[in-house]
Write an enzyme that holds these catalytic residues in place. Structure first.
Site, PDB file in Angstrom:
ATOM      1  N   THR A   1      -4.440  29.377  58.103  1.00 32.53           N
ATOM      2  CA  THR A   1      -5.380  29.974  59.049  1.00 32.53           C
ATOM      3  C   THR A   1      -5.210  29.261  60.385  1.00 32.53           C
ATOM      4  O   THR A   1      -5.447  28.055  60.484  1.00 32.53           O
ATOM      5  CB  THR A   1      -6.817  29.802  58.530  1.00 32.53           C
ATOM      6  OG1 THR A   1      -6.891  30.408  57.239  1.00 32.53           O
ATOM      7  CG2 THR A   1      -7.823  30.431  59.469  1.00 32.53           C
TER       8      THR A   1
ATOM      9  N   ASN B   1     -13.876  35.324  58.025  1.00 36.44           N
ATOM     10  CA  ASN B   1     -14.638  34.133  57.609  1.00 36.44           C
ATOM     11  C   ASN B   1     -15.900  33.950  58.439  1.00 36.44           C
ATOM     12  O   ASN B   1     -16.948  33.557  57.912  1.00 36.44           O
ATOM     13  CB  ASN B   1     -13.756  32.879  57.684  1.00 36.44           C
ATOM     14  CG  ASN B   1     -12.904  32.731  56.429  1.00 36.44           C
ATOM     15  OD1 ASN B   1     -13.016  33.539  55.510  1.00 36.44           O
ATOM     16  ND2 ASN B   1     -12.073  31.725  56.389  1.00 36.44           N
TER      17      ASN B   1
ATOM     18  N   GLY C   1     -29.282  29.545  50.146  1.00 37.24           N
ATOM     19  CA  GLY C   1     -28.901  28.338  49.403  1.00 37.24           C
ATOM     20  C   GLY C   1     -28.932  27.110  50.292  1.00 37.24           C
ATOM     21  O   GLY C   1     -29.507  27.138  51.388  1.00 37.24           O
TER      22      GLY C   1
ATOM     23  N   GLY D   1     -20.004  25.440  52.240  1.00 32.22           N
ATOM     24  CA  GLY D   1     -19.051  24.344  52.433  1.00 32.22           C
ATOM     25  C   GLY D   1     -17.651  24.868  52.235  1.00 32.22           C
ATOM     26  O   GLY D   1     -17.368  26.032  52.533  1.00 32.22           O
TER      27      GLY D   1
ATOM     28  N   CYS E   1     -12.827  26.244  54.300  1.00 32.85           N
ATOM     29  CA  CYS E   1     -12.577  27.343  55.241  1.00 32.85           C
ATOM     30  C   CYS E   1     -13.730  27.638  56.199  1.00 32.85           C
ATOM     31  O   CYS E   1     -13.575  27.491  57.397  1.00 32.85           O
ATOM     32  CB  CYS E   1     -12.205  28.608  54.464  1.00 32.85           C
ATOM     33  SG  CYS E   1     -10.614  28.430  53.631  1.00 32.85           S
TER      34      CYS E   1
ATOM     35  N   LYS F   1     -14.765  24.900  58.943  1.00 28.22           N
ATOM     36  CA  LYS F   1     -13.737  24.601  59.945  1.00 28.22           C
ATOM     37  C   LYS F   1     -13.329  25.856  60.723  1.00 28.22           C
ATOM     38  O   LYS F   1     -13.033  25.779  61.907  1.00 28.22           O
ATOM     39  CB  LYS F   1     -12.535  23.920  59.296  1.00 28.22           C
ATOM     40  CG  LYS F   1     -11.489  24.835  58.715  1.00 28.22           C
ATOM     41  CD  LYS F   1     -10.215  24.091  58.346  1.00 28.22           C
ATOM     42  CE  LYS F   1      -9.301  24.936  57.472  1.00 28.22           C
ATOM     43  NZ  LYS F   1      -8.839  26.183  58.061  1.00 28.22           N
TER      44      LYS F   1
ATOM     45  N   LYS G   1     -18.433  25.154  45.445  1.00 25.03           N
ATOM     46  CA  LYS G   1     -18.862  26.375  44.752  1.00 25.03           C
ATOM     47  C   LYS G   1     -18.334  26.297  43.323  1.00 25.03           C
ATOM     48  O   LYS G   1     -17.510  25.430  43.019  1.00 25.03           O
ATOM     49  CB  LYS G   1     -18.380  27.631  45.476  1.00 25.03           C
ATOM     50  CG  LYS G   1     -16.880  27.814  45.461  1.00 25.03           C
ATOM     51  CD  LYS G   1     -16.534  29.161  46.056  1.00 25.03           C
ATOM     52  CE  LYS G   1     -15.042  29.425  45.976  1.00 25.03           C
ATOM     53  NZ  LYS G   1     -14.662  30.705  46.527  1.00 25.03           N
TER      54      LYS G   1
ATOM     55  N   ARG H   1     -14.367  19.714  49.621  1.00 25.01           N
ATOM     56  CA  ARG H   1     -14.309  19.628  51.082  1.00 25.01           C
ATOM     57  C   ARG H   1     -15.565  20.275  51.672  1.00 25.01           C
ATOM     58  O   ARG H   1     -15.890  21.411  51.339  1.00 25.01           O
ATOM     59  CB  ARG H   1     -13.033  20.315  51.601  1.00 25.01           C
ATOM     60  CG  ARG H   1     -11.792  19.500  51.306  1.00 25.01           C
ATOM     61  CD  ARG H   1     -10.528  20.189  51.753  1.00 25.01           C
ATOM     62  NE  ARG H   1     -10.111  21.242  50.858  1.00 25.01           N
ATOM     63  CZ  ARG H   1      -8.950  21.904  50.961  1.00 25.01           C
ATOM     64  NH1 ARG H   1      -8.119  21.632  51.937  1.00 25.01           N
ATOM     65  NH2 ARG H   1      -8.630  22.840  50.096  1.00 25.01           N
TER      66      ARG H   1
HETATM   67  N1  LIG Z   1      -8.233  26.993  50.255  1.00 32.30           N
HETATM   68  C1  LIG Z   1      -8.585  28.243  50.497  1.00 32.30           C
HETATM   69  O1  LIG Z   1      -9.428  28.817  49.822  1.00 32.30           O
HETATM   70  C2  LIG Z   1      -7.926  29.012  51.617  1.00 32.30           C
HETATM   71  C3  LIG Z   1      -8.039  30.410  51.648  1.00 32.30           C
HETATM   72  C4  LIG Z   1      -7.420  31.103  52.677  1.00 32.30           C
HETATM   73  C5  LIG Z   1      -6.729  30.411  53.669  1.00 32.30           C
HETATM   74  N2  LIG Z   1      -6.656  29.057  53.627  1.00 32.30           N
HETATM   75  C6  LIG Z   1      -5.893  28.363  54.670  1.00 32.30           C
HETATM   76  O2  LIG Z   1      -4.609  28.045  54.120  1.00 32.30           O
HETATM   77  C7  LIG Z   1      -4.151  26.786  54.643  1.00 32.30           C
HETATM   78  C8  LIG Z   1      -3.880  25.832  53.486  1.00 32.30           C
HETATM   79  O3  LIG Z   1      -5.105  25.575  52.823  1.00 32.30           O
HETATM   80  P1  LIG Z   1      -5.157  24.809  51.426  1.00 32.30           P
HETATM   81  O4  LIG Z   1      -6.566  24.831  50.983  1.00 32.30           O
HETATM   82  O5  LIG Z   1      -4.091  25.341  50.525  1.00 32.30           O
HETATM   83  O6  LIG Z   1      -4.745  23.334  51.900  1.00 32.30           O
HETATM   84  P2  LIG Z   1      -4.459  22.060  50.980  1.00 32.30           P
HETATM   85  O7  LIG Z   1      -4.936  20.889  51.746  1.00 32.30           O
HETATM   86  O8  LIG Z   1      -4.906  22.286  49.585  1.00 32.30           O
HETATM   87  O9  LIG Z   1      -2.841  22.011  50.937  1.00 32.30           O
HETATM   88  C9  LIG Z   1      -2.044  21.773  52.049  1.00 32.30           C
HETATM   89  C10 LIG Z   1      -0.747  21.124  51.568  1.00 32.30           C
HETATM   90  O10 LIG Z   1       0.159  21.058  52.688  1.00 32.30           O
HETATM   91  C11 LIG Z   1       0.931  19.862  52.531  1.00 32.30           C
HETATM   92  N3  LIG Z   1       1.602  19.547  53.799  1.00 32.30           N
HETATM   93  C12 LIG Z   1       1.112  18.970  54.917  1.00 32.30           C
HETATM   94  N4  LIG Z   1       2.072  18.869  55.843  1.00 32.30           N
HETATM   95  C13 LIG Z   1       3.192  19.423  55.322  1.00 32.30           C
HETATM   96  C14 LIG Z   1       4.509  19.642  55.807  1.00 32.30           C
HETATM   97  N5  LIG Z   1       4.880  19.276  57.034  1.00 32.30           N
HETATM   98  N6  LIG Z   1       5.389  20.255  54.991  1.00 32.30           N
HETATM   99  C15 LIG Z   1       5.032  20.631  53.743  1.00 32.30           C
HETATM  100  N7  LIG Z   1       3.805  20.447  53.234  1.00 32.30           N
HETATM  101  C16 LIG Z   1       2.900  19.847  54.010  1.00 32.30           C
HETATM  102  C17 LIG Z   1      -0.090  18.851  52.079  1.00 32.30           C
HETATM  103  O11 LIG Z   1       0.540  17.716  51.501  1.00 32.30           O
HETATM  104  C18 LIG Z   1      -0.906  19.682  51.076  1.00 32.30           C
HETATM  105  O12 LIG Z   1      -0.358  19.578  49.766  1.00 32.30           O
HETATM  106  C19 LIG Z   1      -5.243  26.330  55.613  1.00 32.30           C
HETATM  107  O13 LIG Z   1      -4.917  26.772  56.903  1.00 32.30           O
HETATM  108  C20 LIG Z   1      -6.481  27.053  55.118  1.00 32.30           C
HETATM  109  O14 LIG Z   1      -7.422  27.252  56.142  1.00 32.30           O
HETATM  110  C21 LIG Z   1      -7.212  28.338  52.612  1.00 32.30           C
END
Ligand SMILES: NC(=O)c1ccc[n+]([C@@H]2O[C@H](COP(=O)([O-])OP(=O)(O)OC[C@H]3O[C@@H](n4cnc5c(N)ncnc54)[C@H](O)[C@@H]3O)[C@@H](O)[C@H]2O)c1
Length: 449
Positions: A121, A214, A259, A263, A266, A269, A327, A334
């Protein structure tokens, strides 16, 4: 098709496993060597229902691999997915350092045409930055290699991520180049068999669509929490109001649960980042800032109720806490409301005995060993020696407790229900003092008592 995914977190692993499930050959790359080593041993570093079996099946079939070898990663996939974290920077904006580091790695290693797909994102305009970063790296190498950058934001929900990915509501593809839309359409074809879910648009609109989704959902929650606070003061019950307004199809029942605050990785932030982007273009985002402020205040509500119940003196009190994850069905803590509550309780001198089916290890990782936090193996164990019970996560197992034994276990028969799981009349029948969110008359009654 061959694809590489940068980032093996919640989004990267689910994307990789689901793409491999459809027969693609996927390489997942991460800079976290320990994470990749665990994945290569079949140990899944996060809890997401169904993910483990998808990963096991597809690694076994040779369609899913994990690596820290960046050259191998860039060489492997026609599609280079970026699924790294975009945490908030100090000023609330999205920190793009991981996204741009991936772009650099691609530019430094790319030998032939690549489609770079941004799933993280990211603020509007990031695709241009990714493109510039790759171009600069190629230029440094004196190479001229074609590539396209596509925005393909992810909408999965933790806890239901596999289902969301396999049967998405929509697949947003943002590109200014029709050739890439067709490549993405082919890649996503297996997810589109029921009906075409792919919506193509320009890159900037795609980037904004994710934030808009979001921010809208966060707005619904903060709106209901604002109303809940009013209901408390008016002596109304927000749960009746919820059912009353949800029946209007223009409003609907989804996402209007009051509630103790939202948190996760997503909503907080992303709302902040969008508000920050708005101010960067000279537009004060009044509504977005209010959504965030309401949520911050809401995360204190449960503590305020506990504090008031004990007449401002919580030193030496022990609070049983059911739920740590932000949740149910995830281990993700986070920005979880549990953290605000625990930290306020500790500050006030209380001890917390917490139970969560999946987030215990995460809590231990975040807070380490400390005398005022006891991480328990069961709901009942959390109650042992506790004065009262607070609930912050609506795990199913908390919905129908044995109220008789619950009452016997607690020193004071009082429940602080941050997710309105219980019927106040029923719990009062068992002799509890009950505090929910937005259920005003019950608070007044117990205050009077
Ligand atoms: N978690 C969710 O529910 C969700 C849903 C939709 C979108 N997103 C978006 O997707 C993105 C990822 O979210 P997430 O929850 O999977 O994050 P996360 O923190 O679980 O995973 C991110 C991973 O990226 C790795 N990383 C960092 N720098 C790197 C690099 N240079 N090369 C390779 N790997 C690297 C980290 O070590 C980590 O394992 C964010 O932008 C988030 O906003 C998350």
């Amino acid at each position: 098709m061959r694809m590489t995914i940068f980032g093996s977190g919640y989004v990267g692993l689910v994307t990789g496993a689901c793409m491999a499930e459809m027969g693609n050959h996927v390489v997942c790359y991460d800079i976290d060597e320990e994470k990749i080593a665990r994945l290569n041993e079949g140990d899944i570093p996060i809890y997401e229902p169904g993910l483990e079996s998808y990963i096991a099946r597809n690694t076994e079939a040779g369609r899913l691999e994990f690596t820290t070898d960046v050259k191998k990663a860039v060489d492997h996939g026609l599609f280079q997915f970026i699924a790294v974290g975009t945490p908030p920077d100090e000023d609330g904006s999205a920190d793009l350092k991981h996204v741009l580091a991936v772009a650099r790695s691609i530019g430094e290693n790319m030998e032939e045409y690549r489609v770079v797909v941004d799933k993280s994102t990211v603020p509007v305009g990031t695709a241009d930055k990714v493109e510039a970063e790759i171009a600069a790296s190629l230029e440094k190498r004196g190479k001229s290699v074609e590539f396209d950058v596509v925005s393909n934001p992810e909408f999965l929900k933790e806890g239901a991520a596999i289902g969301d990915f396999m049967k998405p509501d929509r697949i947003i593809v943002g590109t200014n180049n029709p050739r890439t839309t067709e490549l993405l359409r082919t890649l996503y074809e297996p997810f589109n068999r029921n009906h075409d879910r792919l919506i193509s648009m320009d890159v900037r609109s795609a980037e904004l669509t994710k934030y808009a989704a979001n921010a809208m959902l966060a707005t619904k929650i903060s709106f209901m929490n604002e109303l809940a606070n009013l209901a408390e003061r008016f002596g109304a019950d927000i749960e009746n109001v919820r059912v009353g307004i949800g029946s209007d199809p223009r409003i609907g029942y989804h996402f209007i649960y009051p509630g103790c605050g939202y948190g996760g990785s997503c909503f907080p932030k992303d709302v902040q980042a969008l508000a920050r982007s708005a101010s960067d273009v000279g537009f004060p985002a009044v509504l977005l800032n209010a959504v965030e402020d309401v949520n911050k205040r809401q995360k204190q509500v449960l503590f305020d109720k506990i504090h008031r119940h004990y007449h401002g003196d919580l030193s030496g009190k022990t609070v049983a806490l059911w739920g740590l994850a932000f949740k149910p069905n995830t281990d993700d803590m986070r920005e979880a409301s549990s953290r605000d509550l625990m930290e306020a309780l500790w500050e006030a001198g209380a001890t917390v005995r917490a139970y969560d089916a999946e987030a215990r290890d995460e809590a231990r990782r975040i807070y380490g060993e400390r005398g005022d936090l006891v991480l328990c193996d069961s709901q009942d164990e959390a109650l042992e020696g506790a004065d009262c019970l607070a609930i912050v996560t609506e795990w199913r197992e908390f919905r129908s407790p044995d109220f008789e034994s619950l009452k016997a276990a607690l020193a004071d028969a009082v429940i602080f229900d941050g997710r309105n799981l219980y019927d106040p009349t029923q719990v009062q029948h068992y002799g509890f003092t009950y505090y929910g969110i937005g259920r005003g008359d019950f608070i007044q009654r117990s205050d009077d008592a």
